[in-house]
Design an enzyme around this catalytic site. Structure first.
Site, PDB file in Angstrom:
ATOM      1  N   TYR A 135       0.825  -1.212   0.000  1.00 38.75           N
ATOM      2  CA  TYR A 135       0.000   0.000   0.000  1.00 38.75           C
ATOM      3  C   TYR A 135       0.860   1.262   0.000  1.00 38.75           C
ATOM      4  CZ  TYR A 135      -4.777  -1.734   0.753  1.00 38.75           C
ATOM      5  OH  TYR A 135      -6.010  -2.291   0.602  1.00 38.75           O
ATOM      6  N   LYS A 186       2.577 -15.396   2.502  1.00 38.13           N
ATOM      7  CA  LYS A 186       2.805 -16.131   1.247  1.00 38.13           C
ATOM      8  C   LYS A 186       4.298 -16.448   1.193  1.00 38.13           C
ATOM      9  CE  LYS A 186       1.343 -17.794  -2.712  1.00 38.13           C
ATOM     10  NZ  LYS A 186       0.463 -18.973  -2.794  1.00 38.13           N
ATOM     11  N   ASP A 218      -3.576 -18.095   0.304  1.00 35.48           N
ATOM     12  CA  ASP A 218      -4.561 -18.754  -0.564  1.00 35.48           C
ATOM     13  C   ASP A 218      -5.313 -19.835   0.205  1.00 35.48           C
ATOM     14  OD1 ASP A 218      -2.147 -20.152  -0.406  1.00 35.48           O
ATOM     15  OD2 ASP A 218      -2.165 -20.824  -2.490  1.00 35.48           O
ATOM     16  N   ASP A 242      -6.685  -6.813   3.823  1.00 33.62           N
ATOM     17  CA  ASP A 242      -7.765  -6.124   3.124  1.00 33.62           C
ATOM     18  C   ASP A 242      -8.713  -7.141   2.504  1.00 33.62           C
ATOM     19  OD1 ASP A 242      -9.159  -3.945   1.855  1.00 33.62           O
ATOM     20  OD2 ASP A 242      -8.118  -4.472  -0.016  1.00 33.62           O
ATOM     21  N   ASP A 246     -12.670  -8.657   4.042  1.00 35.53           N
ATOM     22  CA  ASP A 246     -13.932  -8.598   3.288  1.00 35.53           C
ATOM     23  C   ASP A 246     -14.559  -9.985   3.208  1.00 35.53           C
ATOM     24  OD1 ASP A 246     -13.763  -5.861   2.718  1.00 35.53           O
ATOM     25  OD2 ASP A 246     -14.316  -6.145   0.615  1.00 35.53           O
TER      26      ASP A 246
HETATM   27  C1  IPM Z   1     -10.522  -0.947   3.640  1.00 35.00           C
HETATM   28  C2  IPM Z   1     -10.723  -0.309   2.285  1.00 35.00           C
HETATM   29  C3  IPM Z   1      -9.549   0.604   2.009  1.00 35.00           C
HETATM   30  C4  IPM Z   1      -8.308  -0.250   1.958  1.00 35.00           C
HETATM   31  C5  IPM Z   1      -9.696   1.466   0.748  1.00 35.00           C
HETATM   32  C6  IPM Z   1     -10.965   2.267   0.756  1.00 35.00           C
HETATM   33  C7  IPM Z   1      -8.506   2.346   0.558  1.00 35.00           C
HETATM   34  O1  IPM Z   1     -10.903  -1.297   1.316  1.00 35.00           O
HETATM   35  O2  IPM Z   1     -10.442  -0.200   4.636  1.00 35.00           O
HETATM   36  O3  IPM Z   1     -10.450  -2.171   3.708  1.00 35.00           O
HETATM   37  O4  IPM Z   1      -7.970  -0.810   0.905  1.00 35.00           O
HETATM   38  O5  IPM Z   1      -7.646  -0.369   2.987  1.00 35.00           O
HETATM   39 MG    MG Z   2     -11.023  -3.260   2.082  1.00 34.68          MG
END
Ligand code: IPM
Ligand code: MG
Length: 351
Positions: A135, A186, A218, A242, A246
């Site tokens: 990042y 990884k 993975d 990240d 999700d």
């Molecule tokens: C998160 C989001 C952010 C990230 C974006 C909006 C920059 O996806 O907080 O997970 O990638 O960290």
């Molecule tokens: Mg995210």
């Protein structure tokens, strides 16, 4: 206690307004100030993180953040895009430790994308490193390549001290839970991950009461949908975290339920729902405010030393779910569909 409220874009203002309502009802001495961030910051000052917003965030004891982004801003150059506000806040405030719990509320197990019996009682904490990795690694860019075309490149990078401090956060969090940490990397392919793994193993020696395991990313993505209850604390880098967070959120049924914290070395933090700005439903009064309200509870716990108030909010959320109130995203037959404001009112009343 000074709070910075940064509602942002899309559904951000609606959901932060509900959290404010709940915080006000606690009867604590809270000074709350709002500032524009993300697309709203760009609209106000042509900067997703206007200087006034950054200084408000720096002065505050804690920050409650809504969400940023929207199709109107998609065409802007990267430095002006709403997401930059979040990335810059994390970096400038040193918010390196991202705590993303994924818990299944018993009343919502049926809303999970997985079979209820696989997720009942699920309680995972993802500890994601938030200020390093690909990042922020340099160099990065898009440049001319030898073949006459262009190439894009980014740098994945972690220093030993960055790995050590996030590993420490994970081990300490595990101590208050089921005492297991799974470090995700990884290391079969990446040098960065090999170092990551070595440092995590070293750090684990000072936390001998915690059981440490390792998993390739993975495989972890697969195990999260195969048998998610095997995990207690997952610690991982910025990019893997990240993606995995999700994925983990969907195990719980609704991304609209999950809070998160991003902490610095002294416990100051930025708290936000893990979902985004949801421009498609913005302004309609149907968004789920519970992730933001639960983020406010985390804020009271981790940055303001108000454990009791945090528990009151969490109990109030359980109570309204128990009474059958549901926003559209978690609505199932036999429950009562309510809007954003009504859900906020109900939680405030349940306090
Ligand atoms: C998160 C989001 C952010 C990230 C974006 C909006 C920059 O996806 O907080 O997970 O990638 O960290
Ligand atoms: Mg995210």
């Amino acid at each position: 206690m000074k709070l910075a409220l940064l509602p942002g874009d899309g559904i951000g203002p609606e959901i932060v307004a509900q959290a404010r309502k709940v915080l006000q009802r606690l009867g604590l001495k809270l000074e709350m100030r709002e500032a524009a961030v993300g697309g709203a910051g760009y609209d106000a000052a042509e900067d997703p993180l206007p200087p006034a917003t950054l200084s408000l965030a720096k002065e505050a004891d804690a920050i409650l953040f809504g969400a940023v982004g929207g199709p109107r801003y998609d065409g802007l150059p990267r430095a002006k895009r709403p997401e930059q506000a979040l990335l810059r806040l994390r970096k400038e405030l040193g918010l390196f430790a991202n705590l993303r719990p994924a818990q299944v509320h018993p009343q919502l197990a049926a809303a999970s994308a997985l079979k209820a019996e696989l997720v009942a009682g699920l309680d995972i904490l993802i500890v994601r490193e938030l200020t390093g990795d690909i990042y922020f690694g340099e160099p990065r860019g898009i440049r001319a390549a030898g073949d006459g075309g262009r190439e894009g490149f980014d740098t994945m990078r972690y220093s030993e001290s960055e790995v050590r401090r996030i590993a420490k956060v994970a081990f300490e969090a595990a101590r208050k839970r089921r005492k297991r940490v799974c470090s995700v990397d990884k290391a079969n392919v990446l040098e960065t991950s090999q170092l990551w793994r070595e440092v995590v193993i070293e750090e684990s020696k000072s936390h001998a009461d915690i059981e440490l395991s390792h998993m390739y990313v993975d495989n972890c993505a697969m195990q999260l949908v195969r048998n998610p209850r095997q995990f207690d604390v997952i610690v991982t880098g910025n990019l893997f975290g990240d993606i995995l967070s999700d994925e983990a959120s969907m195990l719980t049924g609704s991304i609209g339920m999950l809070p998160s914290a991003a902490l610095d070395a002294s416990g100051k933090g930025l708290y936000e729902p893990i979902h985004g700005a949801a421009p498609d439903i913005a302004g309609k009064g149907v968004a789920n405010p519970l992730a933001t309200i639960l983020s406010a509870a985390m804020m009271l716990r981790y940055s303001l030393g108000q454990e009791q108030a945090a528990e009151r909010i969490e109990a109030a959320v359980k109570k309204v779910l128990g009474e059958g109130l549901r926003t559209a995203d978690i609505h199932t037959p036999g429950t009562r569909k309510v809007g954003t404001g009504e859900m906020g009112d109900a939680v405030a009343a349940a306090l």
